[in-house]
Write an enzyme that holds these catalytic residues in place. Structure first.
Site, PDB file in Angstrom:
ATOM      1  N   TYR A 232       6.927  -0.214  10.572  1.00 31.50           N
ATOM      2  CA  TYR A 232       5.582  -0.798  10.462  1.00 31.50           C
ATOM      3  C   TYR A 232       4.568   0.090  11.192  1.00 31.50           C
ATOM      4  CZ  TYR A 232       2.105  -4.595  10.881  1.00 31.50           C
ATOM      5  OH  TYR A 232       0.975  -5.369  10.831  1.00 31.50           O
TER       6      TYR A 232
ATOM      7  N   HIS B  36       2.558 -10.725  11.267  1.00 36.82           N
ATOM      8  CA  HIS B  36       3.673 -10.386  10.368  1.00 36.82           C
ATOM      9  C   HIS B  36       4.963 -10.360  11.185  1.00 36.82           C
ATOM     10  CE1 HIS B  36       0.970  -9.138   7.125  1.00 36.82           C
ATOM     11  NE2 HIS B  36       0.332  -8.343   7.969  1.00 36.82           N
TER      12      HIS B  36
ATOM     13  N   HIS C  95       0.820  -1.221   0.000  1.00 38.61           N
ATOM     14  CA  HIS C  95       0.000   0.000   0.000  1.00 38.61           C
ATOM     15  C   HIS C  95       0.852   1.268   0.000  1.00 38.61           C
ATOM     16  CE1 HIS C  95      -2.924  -2.616   2.620  1.00 38.61           C
ATOM     17  NE2 HIS C  95      -2.684  -3.136   1.442  1.00 38.61           N
TER      18      HIS C  95
ATOM     19  N   ASP D   9      -4.418 -10.089   3.205  1.00 43.32           N
ATOM     20  CA  ASP D   9      -3.145 -10.757   3.524  1.00 43.32           C
ATOM     21  C   ASP D   9      -3.352 -11.856   4.572  1.00 43.32           C
ATOM     22  OD1 ASP D   9      -3.705  -8.577   5.189  1.00 43.32           O
ATOM     23  OD2 ASP D   9      -1.612  -8.139   5.620  1.00 43.32           O
TER      24      ASP D   9
ATOM     25  N   HIS E 157      -9.044 -10.703  11.454  1.00 37.50           N
ATOM     26  CA  HIS E 157      -8.970  -9.486  10.625  1.00 37.50           C
ATOM     27  C   HIS E 157      -9.291  -9.906   9.197  1.00 37.50           C
ATOM     28  CE1 HIS E 157      -7.511  -5.859   8.807  1.00 37.50           C
ATOM     29  NE2 HIS E 157      -6.221  -6.117   8.790  1.00 37.50           N
TER      30      HIS E 157
ATOM     31  N   HIS F  81      -5.997  -3.097  12.500  1.00 40.16           N
ATOM     32  CA  HIS F  81      -5.751  -2.095  11.497  1.00 40.16           C
ATOM     33  C   HIS F  81      -7.058  -1.617  10.854  1.00 40.16           C
ATOM     34  CE1 HIS F  81      -4.084  -2.136   7.057  1.00 40.16           C
ATOM     35  NE2 HIS F  81      -4.056  -0.926   7.493  1.00 40.16           N
TER      36      HIS F  81
ATOM     37  N   GLU G 281      -8.611  -8.392   6.278  1.00 37.96           N
ATOM     38  CA  GLU G 281      -7.769  -7.961   5.153  1.00 37.96           C
ATOM     39  C   GLU G 281      -7.165  -9.176   4.442  1.00 37.96           C
ATOM     40  OE1 GLU G 281      -4.868  -4.864   5.917  1.00 37.96           O
ATOM     41  OE2 GLU G 281      -4.789  -4.419   3.776  1.00 37.96           O
TER      42      GLU G 281
ATOM     43  N   ASP H 195      -2.330  -7.819  13.351  1.00 41.45           N
ATOM     44  CA  ASP H 195      -1.370  -6.852  12.801  1.00 41.45           C
ATOM     45  C   ASP H 195      -0.512  -6.176  13.882  1.00 41.45           C
ATOM     46  OD1 ASP H 195      -1.881  -7.157  10.088  1.00 41.45           O
ATOM     47  OD2 ASP H 195      -3.358  -5.547  10.008  1.00 41.45           O
TER      48      ASP H 195
HETATM   49 FE1  FEO Z   1      -4.220  -5.255   7.989  1.00 42.87          FE
HETATM   50 FE2  FEO Z   1      -1.773  -7.588   7.819  1.00 42.87          FE
HETATM   51  O1  FEO Z   1      -3.391  -6.787   7.403  1.00 42.87           O
END
Ligand code: FEO
Length: 397
Positions: A193, A226, A24, A83, A79, A146, A81, A165
């Site tokens: 991050y 992550h 992003h 990913d 979450h 997030h 999203e 996240d």
């Molecule tokens: Fe907000 Fe790692 O996704």
């Protein structure tokens, strides 16, 4: 990478994305990982989150290393999203879970992404628990960390926080734990991050940190979705998150500029000289060589930002316009600043730049310095004095 048992019968089953270079608009120069965790209780087995769709095959291989996928009872979705949910549909078709556990906002987001109202959703609320046999899971919302539906999962018997996240880093490594990697890089990647993902929602992060204390959650392991899993540096990363979410700054000033024929660069160096001296860190960034997300990282704890650009076609140079748009979205807190730049026939650059700084809620400490074409010694002297002035305000704290 093969799965890793992170606690007894709790396995990291994620994948490493060595090639990710942009998230992003955030430069992920060292890739990332999509972490997912398999937790076995005596009666139920749960998969926490999935991975980016691109890695579904490897993810399934990792699951098979630990368990026959059909034996997974529940999938928790912290979450929505992609990913963390890109491979969800394929995993659900493989596993046929009894329940997909998430909150209502997450269900809405998953339906909007995947349009699968036939999935066996079990909607949970803040503080709800789940019994796995010998182990329980508690769910706590982490809204806007997030996305609105984001939540974390806590296993009190193991003092394990599966944090999604929050507390992550975009850093592809074969190591899984924070104490196995270079600490300077770990905290730089954590700051990067935070700056590029959570800075705009720092008040939400502060609320979440308070929630951890209110609910007396004292994890001895934090497993984000992550990067590295925290087991040694929890006090340090907590302290850093408190500082970042409060918008705390240190005596540090950034001079960030773009330049056409070198005039604005010469002004930047004069300002840098004016800023320099004991008690302050000074960093100069020419936008030809520095990525917006690295500047955002440096800005996280900086007290001052001074920006410079020449004019082109009555506008700011495009790399500076890009940076300002990005930083405005990140909503940095508690900054002072000023501007400078060169022009050819219409002296409007500091006015334009100051308007942009004000949109970012930066407190201007000077109206700025501009130069018609190449800066004279007099203009360079004004730049030096601008640096001195900002230095004084920075040192006053
Ligand atoms: Fe907000 Fe790692 O996704």
């Amino acid at each position: 990478m093969l799965p890793t048992e992170i606690k007894k019968d709790i396995h990291w089953v994620g994948v490493v994305d060595w090639d990710l270079r942009d998230f992003h608009g955030y430069s992920t120069e060292k890739g990332s990982t999509y972490n997912a965790y398999l937790v076995k209780g005596t009666s139920k087995t749960v998969l926490f989150d999935t991975v980016n769709a691109k890695f579904t095959g490897e993810f399934i291989e990792n699951l098979r290393e630990v368990i026959e996928p059909g034996k997974i009872d529940y999938i928790v979705c912290n979450h929505a999203e992609m990913d963390h949910t890109g491979s969800l549909a394929e995993i659900i078709d493989l596993v046929h879970p009894e329940k997909i556990i998430c909150n209502k906002i997450c269900q809405d987001a998953l339906l909007a992404h995947y349009n699968r109202s036939d999935w066996p959703f079990e909607i949970i609320k803040e503080g709800d628990g789940l019994d796995l046999g010998g182990r329980t899971v508690q769910f706590f919302g982490s809204p806007m960390i997030h996305w609105p539906e984001s939540m974390v999962s806590y296993i009190p018997e193991e003092r394990l926080l599966i944090s999604n996240d929050i507390f992550g880093q975009h850093w592809a490594t074969s190591e899984r734990f924070d104490d196995q990697v270079n600490q300077g890089e770990l905290f730089w990647q954590s700051a990067k991050y935070y700056a590029n993902i959570f800075m705009p929602t720092s008040p939400s992060v502060a609320k979440f940190l308070a929630k951890l204390e209110t609910n007396k959650l004292e994890p001895d392991m934090i497993a984000p979705d992550h990067g590295l899993i925290w087991r040694r540096g929890i006090p340090e990363i907590m302290k850093a998150y408190h500082s970042w979410s409060d918008g705390q700054t240190i005596p540090k000033a950034l001079v960030v500029y773009d330049t056409m024929w070198g005039s604005t660069a010469r002004m930047a160096r004069a300002i840098g000289r004016g800023l320099s001296g004991n008690g302050i860190s000074v960093r100069l960034f020419d936008l030809h060589y520095n990525h917006r997300s690295d500047i955002a990282t440096e800005m996280l704890d900086a007290r001052a930002i001074i920006i410079g650009s020449p004019i082109i076609n009555n506008h700011i140079l495009p790399k500076m316009a890009d940076l300002l748009s990005y930083l405005q979205g990140l909503k940095p807190m508690n900054k002072i600043g000023a501007s400078f730049g060169s022009y050819g026939w219409k002296n409007m650059i500091t006015k334009m730049l100051n308007e942009q700084l004000e949109k970012m809620k930066v407190t201007l400490v000077d109206e700025g310095v501009s130069s018609k074409y190449v800066p004279s010694q007099e203009i360079l002297g004004q730049c030096f004095e601008l640096g001195r002035k900002v230095r004084m305000v920075v040192l006053e704290g």
